[in-house]
Structure formats: C-alpha cells, structure tokens
Motif scaffolding. Structure first.
Motif, PDB file in Angstrom:
ATOM      1  N   GLU A 212      38.691  41.423  27.813  1.00  8.53           N
ATOM      2  CA  GLU A 212      37.412  41.101  28.726  1.00  8.53           C
ATOM      3  C   GLU A 212      37.285  39.641  28.622  1.00  8.53           C
ATOM      4  O   GLU A 212      37.698  38.748  27.852  1.00  8.53           O
ATOM      5  N   GLU A 213      36.461  39.186  29.283  1.00  5.61           N
ATOM      6  CA  GLU A 213      35.891  37.802  29.506  1.00  5.61           C
ATOM      7  C   GLU A 213      35.125  37.373  28.357  1.00  5.61           C
ATOM      8  O   GLU A 213      33.788  37.500  28.520  1.00  5.61           O
ATOM      9  N   MET A 214      35.635  36.715  27.392  1.00  5.90           N
ATOM     10  CA  MET A 214      35.089  36.404  26.268  1.00  5.90           C
ATOM     11  C   MET A 214      33.876  35.438  26.190  1.00  5.90           C
ATOM     12  O   MET A 214      32.842  35.563  25.682  1.00  5.90           O
ATOM     13  N   GLY A 215      33.940  34.655  27.284  1.00  9.33           N
ATOM     14  CA  GLY A 215      32.954  33.339  27.696  1.00  9.33           C
ATOM     15  C   GLY A 215      31.762  34.254  27.976  1.00  9.33           C
ATOM     16  O   GLY A 215      30.756  33.624  27.415  1.00  9.33           O
ATOM     17  N   ARG A 216      31.732  35.038  28.969  1.00  8.69           N
ATOM     18  CA  ARG A 216      30.543  35.811  29.268  1.00  8.69           C
ATOM     19  C   ARG A 216      29.789  36.573  28.401  1.00  8.69           C
ATOM     20  O   ARG A 216      28.617  36.421  28.093  1.00  8.69           O
ATOM     21  N   ILE A 217      30.636  37.371  27.418  1.00  7.11           N
ATOM     22  CA  ILE A 217      30.040  37.964  26.398  1.00  7.11           C
ATOM     23  C   ILE A 217      29.496  37.198  25.175  1.00  7.11           C
ATOM     24  O   ILE A 217      28.593  37.310  24.911  1.00  7.11           O
ATOM     25  N   TYR A 218      30.215  36.044  25.049  1.00  5.01           N
ATOM     26  CA  TYR A 218      29.411  35.009  24.001  1.00  5.01           C
ATOM     27  C   TYR A 218      28.388  34.461  24.670  1.00  5.01           C
ATOM     28  O   TYR A 218      27.246  34.421  23.726  1.00  5.01           O
ATOM     29  N   ILE A 237      34.998  29.823  21.910  1.00  5.78           N
ATOM     30  CA  ILE A 237      35.433  30.949  23.373  1.00  5.78           C
ATOM     31  C   ILE A 237      36.939  31.124  23.285  1.00  5.78           C
ATOM     32  O   ILE A 237      37.486  32.110  23.579  1.00  5.78           O
ATOM     33  N   ILE A 238      37.603  29.764  23.379  1.00  6.79           N
ATOM     34  CA  ILE A 238      38.875  29.723  23.711  1.00  6.79           C
ATOM     35  C   ILE A 238      39.807  30.669  22.598  1.00  6.79           C
ATOM     36  O   ILE A 238      40.796  31.426  22.877  1.00  6.79           O
ATOM     37  N   ASP A 239      39.194  30.407  21.151  1.00  5.39           N
ATOM     38  CA  ASP A 239      39.995  31.332  20.222  1.00  5.39           C
ATOM     39  C   ASP A 239      39.528  32.560  20.525  1.00  5.39           C
ATOM     40  O   ASP A 239      40.434  33.562  20.175  1.00  5.39           O
ATOM     41  N   LEU A 240      38.200  33.158  20.737  1.00  5.84           N
ATOM     42  CA  LEU A 240      38.185  34.471  20.962  1.00  5.84           C
ATOM     43  C   LEU A 240      38.748  35.019  22.009  1.00  5.84           C
ATOM     44  O   LEU A 240      39.189  36.176  21.960  1.00  5.84           O
ATOM     45  N   GLN A 241      38.954  34.396  23.228  1.00  8.80           N
ATOM     46  CA  GLN A 241      39.626  34.790  24.255  1.00  8.80           C
ATOM     47  C   GLN A 241      41.096  35.078  24.014  1.00  8.80           C
ATOM     48  O   GLN A 241      41.740  36.189  24.320  1.00  8.80           O
ATOM     49  N   VAL A 264      39.973  29.394  33.956  1.00 12.67           N
ATOM     50  CA  VAL A 264      38.541  29.586  34.330  1.00 12.67           C
ATOM     51  C   VAL A 264      37.762  29.016  33.286  1.00 12.67           C
ATOM     52  O   VAL A 264      36.681  28.505  33.690  1.00 12.67           O
ATOM     53  N   THR A 265      37.918  29.226  31.952  1.00 15.08           N
ATOM     54  CA  THR A 265      37.031  28.611  31.021  1.00 15.08           C
ATOM     55  C   THR A 265      37.099  27.096  31.182  1.00 15.08           C
ATOM     56  O   THR A 265      35.896  26.472  31.149  1.00 15.08           O
ATOM     57  N   TRP A 266      38.202  26.418  31.460  1.00 14.46           N
ATOM     58  CA  TRP A 266      38.258  25.037  31.744  1.00 14.46           C
ATOM     59  C   TRP A 266      37.367  24.492  32.840  1.00 14.46           C
ATOM     60  O   TRP A 266      36.645  23.546  32.788  1.00 14.46           O
TER      61      TRP A 266
END
Length: 372
Positions: A212-218, A237-241, A264-266
C-alpha cells in the motif's frame, strides 16, 4: 560410539522443496549435517542469464537455506568458493574434491583425508544425483555415499526446470526464495488517477499481496493534510514504505503489486516544499537516494504509469485538480531522472477509462503468468 556426520553439497540454484526433502531425509540419519553451497561464479552467472534471470549469488542462496533451516539444531551451512582452476561440472572432479575437503577441514575441522579421524567419526555424503555416486565413492574413500532418489520425493523437481519457468513451478520454490522470482509490478501516477483501486483489484483477482501507499496512510492517521508533513514525517514514510514492500514480496503469490514508489514520495516532497517555500532537507534527499538504490532501482519487472484522464475526485487530501497535466509531465520526468532512459522507455502508460485500464493490465498479467 562414533559421531554420525552427514554432508550435502549443491548449488541450490534456486532452493526448492525437493532440496528440503533431501536435506531433512539426511538430517534424520546423522548427529550433525553440513550443507555446502557451491559457488562457481562463471557458471552460476551463465545459468542465471540463460534463463533471463538476475544473477543469484551464493550468499543469497545461503540466506535462503538459513531461513528455511532456522530452529533445527546441528545443521551447518557454508559456501564453497570454487577456484577458477575447477572445470565446470561434470568435469573437474579431482580438483573440486580437493577443494571441498580443504573447505570442510578449515571451516569445521572435518578431516576427510585423515584415516585416523575416521576412527571416531562415521561420514555419509548424501547426493540427489545418481551420476555423482561413483565420483564421491572414488574420491572420498572413507565416506559412505547415499543416493536420495528425487522421484521418491513428493517434490520431483529440479533447479533447471524452475529457472526456465519459475511461475509454473512456483509451488515447488522454497518460501524464502519466492521473493526473488515473483514478478513485481509497480502501478504509479499522480493523484486521482485510480492507481490504488487498480492495485488492490489486481491483487484480489490474482490472489496475491500488494504494497500500500504508506504516505497516504501516514497522512490519514497522523497529519490529515499533506502540507503539514514534516521532514521527520517523510523519513518515517520512506522507512514504512520499504517495510510494506518487503512484507508484500515475502507473502505474494507469483505476482506482487506496488501502489507507487519512492519516486512519488520524492515528487510530492519537492512539490510541497516549493509550494510552501520550504528548503529541501539534505537528510531527506540522501534517504530518498539510498532507499532508491537499495530497494527500488532493480526491483520492478514492469512499471505502469496511469494518466490523469479519468475524473478528478476530491477525497479531502487532494489539492491539484487544475494542474494535473502539468504535474503528470513533471512526475514522468522524475521517473526518467531516477531510472534512466532504458528503464524509462519500458514504462507502460495506461490511459482511457477505468475499464480500459483494467482490461489492459489484467491481460498483461495473465500473459505474464502463462509465460512464466
């Protein structure tokens, strides 16, 4: 009473359930079992390449074995680095046997060339290759040699068959090795292009896992508004992803789907830094680069980039309805800068309505599984 010692030698390229049957069949007959992973760099690279696989190094094969054999006492796993002097199997028996004896002596003090040592130890070499029995018997005269007939196993398979078609023989691949052979599919794009829905739907249909996209969940759980994500949040977020990706790959069934990646995160980090006139943190930039090199650069077998030509939906987090095409172009450029021209040119752009995208991706995945 003599100590019963067993020796199993193989490439384990890759490790499969037939190997495990052979190992445990041997293990139940001895006090100590020594498993040797053979590393012939030239041959191993060729065997991998001729089947279109990335090189499978011996240290990775060692890890597969250690993972599968964890919790079993008196199993010992090591790597025999064969010298360039050894001719490729089935040639080179004389030199290879000398190197194996030296390896076992230096690694474990197993002195297979010392007749006195055998007064206290009973050694059996277990082999799954009938044609190797005579080779072992003639070069290891103090040892018994026992042949394990793979056809008697529930898993009559070979590494050669698996390398040729890993998805066809998926059920035979050891669990620890499946991550390597799974097809990894990235579905990406800008906001509100349907990537999350498509990723989950594909995973459900193909009975597999997805990251899943962890950035969105976070953001949903901790921040509620992407504009207020801190540099520390992005590092988390980087680590969680990475953790989410690893979990998905370890539990997948032939195919693993990924909802966005580090690019996408960057991209969003830079976007909000610019909009909020916030300086770029060097630690975040370095973490992004390190994560990409370690966990993303060579991971994906296919990248699907979804165009923003479906209706924009306001979910409470999205903020870029009016410049979707501009941001789409910027994100594509980011992929080019990260992955390079060769990989970038392999990106598959999915456009059209939701059904068009579904049919294209569904068909591609069915073909991928069919071809292995």
């Amino acid at each position: 009473m003599k100590t019963k010692i067993g020796i199993v030698v193989g490439k384990f390229l890759p490790l499969h359930r037939g190997h495990l049957s052979h190992i445990f069949n041997s293990y139940t007959q001895v006090d100590h079992l020594y498993i040797v992973v053979c590393d012939n760099d030239r041959l191993d690279r060729r065997l991998s390449a001729q089947n279109g696989l990335k090189y499978i190094p011996s240290d990775l094969r060692l890890r597969w074995l250690i993972t599968e054999l964890s919790g079993f006492n008196n199993m010992h796993v090591s790597i025999l680095k064969e010298s360039p002097l050894v001719d490729e199997y089935p040639l080179g028996w004389n030199q290879w046997s000398l190197e194996l004896k030296e390896h076992l002596k230096s690694e474990y003090d197993l002195r297979l060339s010392d007749s006195i040592w055998f007064e206290d130890n009973e050694v059996t070499i277990f082999t799954g290759e009938s044609e190797d029995v005579l080779g072992y018997e003639s070069r290891f005269p103090g040892c018994k040699v026992q042949y394990f007939d793979k056809q008697m196993s529930r898993y009559p398979v070979s590494g050669t068959l698996i390398r040729k078609n890993p998805l066809q023989y998926w059920d035979y691949i050891a669990g620890s090795a499946r991550k390597f052979f799974a097809k990894k599919i990235l579905i990406t794009g800008t906001e509100s292009c349907g990537k999350t829905t498509l990723t989950k739907a594909m995973a459900k249909v193909y009975h597999t896992s997805w990251a899943e996209e962890m950035g969105r969940i976070y953001v949903e759980q901790k921040v509620k508004d992407e504009r207020y994500i801190t540099d520390e949040d992005y590092l988390n977020i980087i680590d969680l992803q990475v953790e989410s990706n690893e979990h998905a790959m370890k539990t997948c069934n032939k195919i693993c789907f990924f909802d966005t990646d580090i690019v996408v995160t960057w991209y969003y980090y830079l976007l909000y830094s610019q909009e909020l006139n916030r300086p770029v943190n060097e630690n975040v930039a370095l973490s992004v680069l390190n994560a990409f090199n370690l966990h993303y650069r060579d991971t994906f077998d296919s990248i699907y980039f979804l165009s923003p030509d479906v209706p924009w939906i306001n979910d409470g987090l999205r903020r870029h309805k009016n410049n979707r095409n501009e941001l789409n172009t910027l994100l594509l450029k980011k992929y080019l800068s990260f992955y390079g021209e060769e990989k970038y040119n392999q990106i598959i752009v999915l456009d059209g309505n939701y059904h068009d995208r579904w049919i294209k991706l569904y068909s591609d995945m069915a073909e991928m599984i069919k071809n292995g």
